[in-house]
Design an enzyme around this catalytic site. Structure first.
Site, PDB file in Angstrom:
ATOM      1  N   SER A 143      -1.979  30.361 -15.318  1.00 28.65           N
ATOM      2  CA  SER A 143      -0.794  31.130 -15.726  1.00 28.65           C
ATOM      3  C   SER A 143      -1.213  32.070 -16.856  1.00 28.65           C
ATOM      4  O   SER A 143      -2.290  31.906 -17.446  1.00 28.65           O
ATOM      5  CB  SER A 143       0.264  30.145 -16.235  1.00 28.65           C
ATOM      6  OG  SER A 143       1.243  30.780 -17.027  1.00 28.65           O
ATOM      7  N   TYR A 156       4.752  23.253 -20.464  1.00 26.73           N
ATOM      8  CA  TYR A 156       4.169  24.176 -19.481  1.00 26.73           C
ATOM      9  C   TYR A 156       2.942  24.865 -20.079  1.00 26.73           C
ATOM     10  O   TYR A 156       1.881  24.943 -19.438  1.00 26.73           O
ATOM     11  CB  TYR A 156       5.216  25.217 -19.065  1.00 26.73           C
ATOM     12  CG  TYR A 156       4.781  26.107 -17.921  1.00 26.73           C
ATOM     13  CD1 TYR A 156       4.868  25.661 -16.605  1.00 26.73           C
ATOM     14  CD2 TYR A 156       4.289  27.391 -18.145  1.00 26.73           C
ATOM     15  CE1 TYR A 156       4.474  26.475 -15.545  1.00 26.73           C
ATOM     16  CE2 TYR A 156       3.897  28.203 -17.092  1.00 26.73           C
ATOM     17  CZ  TYR A 156       4.000  27.743 -15.794  1.00 26.73           C
ATOM     18  OH  TYR A 156       3.605  28.551 -14.756  1.00 26.73           O
TER      19      TYR A 156
END
Ligand SMILES: NC(=O)c1ccc[n+]([C@@H]2O[C@H](COP(=O)([O-])OP(=O)(O)OC[C@H]3O[C@@H](n4cnc5c(N)ncnc54)[C@H](OP(=O)(O)O)[C@@H]3O)[C@@H](O)[C@H]2O)c1
Length: 251
Positions: A143, A156
């Site tokens: 990410s 996350y």
């Protein structure tokens, strides 16, 4: 030249392939010649139709990837219904949003379990089958938060920073065994994962303003990177985190 990117005769396992980025990568891998084993908790009928339309085999293994001790069983089940995967795409992932001051232990564990822990143990189980063959491809989904901090997404950010480290660790241990471990770092894509961001008009606009390509990513934008990292074209690529982000990180 065409053989460089051919996946003919390969079996690719993709987690979370029923929707979003996982679906797009599964379809791209099938179009390059791979049979697909989709692993997830929701039926993947749309993906199955697209994979079969590409002329490839499709199998669905139902599994909740937030559970413990399931990775060995998933690889064994793949061996029974299709083949042990030559290619593993650790795509399934979740996100929980809250201020760090209020973030709960449940939101920490849920995200870390799916995004990081299962990715490791599924890679381990798959690699135990790849090592005797002296070949295999593991593709993790990282990410922008493998490089940046983000806000309100503590678990996350930790999981995706962890995925980057894990990708490098596994590459170090497995490169000499013929296994390529790499990651794709998607920028901002329109999927369920980013629904809350896109619903926040100010946030959505500020994200778009920073993307040099001038648009959010479409899931199909990931297909080329997935095929590259799954194919012989990337045989000397180990431990890379490949951004597919419309230029976000270059800004
Ligand atoms: N969209 C973006 O902009 C973006 C950017 C960077 C990285 N990523 C990463 O890309 C990956 C795919 O995300 P996406 O954007 O395509 O999101 P998505 O549409 O929400 O898809 C996530 C997938 O993971 C599956 N999944 C989640 N928890 C699971 C569990 N416990 N067991 C089995 N499957 C589970 C989901 O299944 P269900 O449909 O059943 O929930 C779904 O198939 C994730 O790792 C995400 O972090 C996305």
């Amino acid at each position: 030249m065409s053989d460089l990117f051919s996946l003919a005769g390969r079996t690719a396992m993709v987690t979370g392939a029923n929707t979003g980025l996982g679906q797009a990568m599964a379809v791209a891998l099938a179009q390059a010649g791979a049979d697909i084993v989709a692993v997830g908790r929701s039926a993947a009928t749309g993906t199955e139709a697209a994979v079969r339309a590409a002329g490839r085999g499709f199998h669905f293994l139902e599994a909740d990837l937030g559970q413990r001790h399931i990775s060995g069983d998933i690889i064994a089940a793949a061996r029974t219904c299709a083949a042990a995967p030559d290619i593993l795409v650790n795509n399934a992932g979740i996100i929980r949003r809250n201020d760090a001051l209020d973030f709960t232990e449940d939101d920490w564990d849920a995200v870390m379990d799916v995004n990081l822990k299962t990715a490791f143990f599924l890679s381990q189980a798959a690699a135990r089958e790849m090592v005797p063959k002296g070949a295999g491809k593991v593709i993790n989904i990282a990410s922008m938060l493998s490089f940046q901090g983000g806000v309100r997404v503590a678990s996350y950010a930790a999981s995706k920073s962890g995925i980057a480290g894990l990708t490098r660790l596994l590459a170090n241990e497995w490169a000499a065994k013929g296994i390529n471990v790499n990651a794709i770092a998607p920028g901002y894509f329109s999927t369920n994962n980013t629904e809350a961001l896109r619903a926040d008009e100010a946030r959505s606009r500020s994200i778009l303003e920073r993307i040099p390509a001038g648009r959010w990513g479409r899931p199909s934008d990931l297909g080329g990177a997935a095929v590259f990292l799954a194919s012989p074209a990337s045989n000397y690529v180990h431990g890379a985190i490949l951004p597919v982000d419309g230029g976000w990180l270059a800004r």
